[in-house]
Write an enzyme that holds these catalytic residues in place. Structure first.
Site, PDB file in Angstrom:
ATOM      1  N   ASP A 128      68.204  -3.140   9.763  1.00 10.06           N
ATOM      2  CA  ASP A 128      68.406  -4.317  10.595  1.00 10.06           C
ATOM      3  C   ASP A 128      67.486  -4.230  11.804  1.00 10.06           C
ATOM      4  O   ASP A 128      67.368  -3.167  12.425  1.00 10.06           O
ATOM      5  CB  ASP A 128      69.873  -4.377  11.048  1.00 10.06           C
ATOM      6  CG  ASP A 128      70.220  -5.706  11.683  1.00 10.06           C
ATOM      7  OD1 ASP A 128      70.504  -6.654  10.932  1.00 10.06           O
ATOM      8  OD2 ASP A 128      70.204  -5.789  12.926  1.00 10.06           O
ATOM      9  N   ASN A 134      64.422 -13.619  19.322  1.00  5.88           N
ATOM     10  CA  ASN A 134      64.251 -14.990  18.839  1.00  5.88           C
ATOM     11  C   ASN A 134      64.512 -16.002  19.956  1.00  5.88           C
ATOM     12  O   ASN A 134      63.791 -16.997  20.096  1.00  5.88           O
ATOM     13  CB  ASN A 134      65.213 -15.238  17.674  1.00  5.88           C
ATOM     14  CG  ASN A 134      64.561 -15.990  16.532  1.00  5.88           C
ATOM     15  OD1 ASN A 134      63.348 -15.978  16.369  1.00  5.88           O
ATOM     16  ND2 ASN A 134      65.381 -16.649  15.739  1.00  5.88           N
ATOM     17  N   HIS A 160      61.279 -19.266  17.801  1.00 11.78           N
ATOM     18  CA  HIS A 160      61.453 -19.065  16.360  1.00 11.78           C
ATOM     19  C   HIS A 160      60.135 -18.779  15.649  1.00 11.78           C
ATOM     20  O   HIS A 160      60.124 -18.065  14.633  1.00 11.78           O
ATOM     21  CB  HIS A 160      62.137 -20.285  15.742  1.00 11.78           C
ATOM     22  CG  HIS A 160      63.560 -20.457  16.184  1.00 11.78           C
ATOM     23  ND1 HIS A 160      64.574 -19.624  15.764  1.00 11.78           N
ATOM     24  CD2 HIS A 160      64.134 -21.354  17.030  1.00 11.78           C
ATOM     25  CE1 HIS A 160      65.718 -20.007  16.320  1.00 11.78           C
ATOM     26  NE2 HIS A 160      65.473 -21.043  17.098  1.00 11.78           N
ATOM     27  N   ASP A 172      59.762 -15.616  13.339  1.00 14.47           N
ATOM     28  CA  ASP A 172      59.330 -15.649  11.941  1.00 14.47           C
ATOM     29  C   ASP A 172      58.160 -14.693  11.702  1.00 14.47           C
ATOM     30  O   ASP A 172      58.102 -14.007  10.675  1.00 14.47           O
ATOM     31  CB  ASP A 172      58.922 -17.066  11.546  1.00 14.47           C
ATOM     32  CG  ASP A 172      60.110 -18.002  11.398  1.00 14.47           C
ATOM     33  OD1 ASP A 172      61.250 -17.499  11.409  1.00 14.47           O
ATOM     34  OD2 ASP A 172      59.903 -19.223  11.279  1.00 14.47           O
ATOM     35  N   GLU A 176      67.838 -11.102   9.704  1.00 15.83           N
ATOM     36  CA  GLU A 176      66.917 -10.034  10.123  1.00 15.83           C
ATOM     37  C   GLU A 176      67.230  -8.716   9.420  1.00 15.83           C
ATOM     38  O   GLU A 176      66.797  -7.651   9.851  1.00 15.83           O
ATOM     39  CB  GLU A 176      66.996  -9.834  11.634  1.00 15.83           C
ATOM     40  CG  GLU A 176      68.306  -9.293  12.157  1.00 15.83           C
ATOM     41  CD  GLU A 176      69.309 -10.381  12.496  1.00 15.83           C
ATOM     42  OE1 GLU A 176      70.208 -10.115  13.316  1.00 15.83           O
ATOM     43  OE2 GLU A 176      69.211 -11.494  11.934  1.00 15.83           O
TER      44      GLU A 176
END
Length: 289
Positions: free
Chosen positions: A151, A159, A164, A168, A195
Site C-alpha cells: 500500500d 492526492n 489527481h 495517477d 493505491e
C-alpha cells in the site's frame, strides 16, 4: 478444448467447433501470440486432416484460423477449402485470408478485460483468476505460494495536495516499477484496488518472498517521488505485508487464507510506522518485521 504450450509455458488454447453460420462446416480457432515449432507442426497436421475430410466428402467445407508470426510482426490467416464441381471432374479450392486486423482487435479487447487501465498491469479480476490457477498448481506439485500486498503510504494526502493528475502518475510509476519483479510464469503483479498493489509469487518460500518485498520497498523509495505531506521520508514509500502458504489437500486452506494472512501483515507494517515489510508466519501465526 485442447491445450498445447507457448514459449512462455502458458496455455495455448485451441478450439474446434461447429460453425453456426455454415451448417456442416468445421471451424478450428487458434488463439495465441507465440507458438513453438511443434505447435506449427500440429497446425499443419490439422490442416491436412481437414483438407482430406473435404476431399473424401466427409465434410462439405473446412476452414480454420492460424497464426503465422514473424520476428517483427504478428499475423493471422484463415484457410478455406471447398469443392468446385466442373462437369465430371471434381476440383477443390483452397484460399488463405489475412485476418490480422481482426485478431489484433480481439487481442486488445482481451487485454482490456485483464489489465488495469491506468497502470497497465493486471487488474483485480485477473489477479483472482491467476491466484486460483497458481494455487491449484502448487497443490498438485507440493510447492509454496507467496503473496505480497503493498500500500502506498499516505496516498490520500498526496492526492489531495498534489492533485489527481499527479496521483495517477504516482500510481503509474509504482506499477511500472513493480513490473520488474514479475520475472517468471508463476509471478503476477496486479493493481489490487486504489493505491494497493499485489504480487503473486509462485513456488516461492517465505525467505525469498521477504527478500523480494524488501527490494520492492527500496525500489519505490529510490523513485524519490516528492511527498511533502509524508510524516518521515518526505517522499513516496510503501508498506508491504508478505504471507506464504503451502496448499494441502488434507486441509481446508484456500487462496483467501493466503490473502487474509498477507493483509494482516500489511496492517501490522502500517501500524509499526509504515515504509517497512512485515511477514505473517502461517495463516494464524505471529507477525514479524
Amino acid at each position: 478444448m485442447f491445450n498445447g504450450s507457448t514459449t512462455h509455458g502458458k496455455p495455448f488454447p485451441r478450439k474446434i467447433e461447429a460453425n453456426p453460420t455454415r451448417p456442416g462446416a468445421i471451424r478450428i480457432t487458434y488463439a495465441s501470440a507465440a507458438i513453438q515449432w511443434r505447435t506449427a507442426i500440429k497446425i499443419a497436421v490439422d490442416a491436412l486432416a481437414g483438407i482430406e475430410a473435404v476431399i473424401r466428402g466427409e465434410e462439405p467445407i473446412f476452414y480454420f484460423e492460424y497464426p503465422c508470426h514473424s520476428p517483427d510482426e504478428q499475423r493471422w490467416f484463415m484457410m478455406h477449402i471447398r469443392p468446385l464441381d466442373q462437369n465430371v471432374l471434381k476440383h477443390f479450392v483452397i484460399t488463405h485470408q489475412n485476418i490480422t486486423e481482426r485478431k489484433l482487435a480481439e487481442q486488445r479487447v482481451e487485454e482490456m478485460a485483464v489489465l488495469d487501465g491506468l497502470t497497465g498491469i493486471a487488474n483485480r479480476r485477473h489477479f483472482d483468476d491467476f491466484l486460483k490457477t497458481e494455487w491449484r498448481r502448487a497443490l498438485r506439485l507440493g510447492h509454496p505460494v507467496s503473496i505480497a500486498l503493498l500500500d502506498i503510504d499516505h496516498f490520500k494526502p498526496y492526492n489531495d495536495n498534489y492533485g489527481h493528475v499527479a496521483g495517477d502518475e504516482c500510481l503509474r510509476r509504482v506499477g511500472k516499477t513493480l513490473k520488474h519483479f514479475s520475472r517468471r510464469p508463476g509471478d503476477l503483479v496486479a493493481r489490487y484496488g486504489g493505491e494497493e498493489f499485489a504480487i503473486i509469487l509462485g513456488d516461492t518460500g517465505k525467505e525469498v518472498a521477504c527478500q523480494l518485498a524488501e527490494e520492492i520497498r527500496a525500489a519505490i523509495l529510490a523513485l524519490d517521488i516528492h511527498h511533502e505531506y509524508a510524516t518521515r521520508a518526505k517522499c513516496v514509500t510503501v508498506s508491504i505485508g508478505v504471507a506464504t502458504l503451502r496448499p494441502d489437500a488434507q486441509s481446508d486452506m484456500s487462496p483467501l487464507d493466503l490473502i487474509n494472512a498477507a493483509d494482516q501483515a500489511l496492517f501490522e507494517a502500517k501500524d509499526r510506522g509504515r515504509n517497512r515489510v512485515c511477514v505473517q508466519n502461517g495463516p494464524t501465526g505471529n507477525i514479524s518485521t
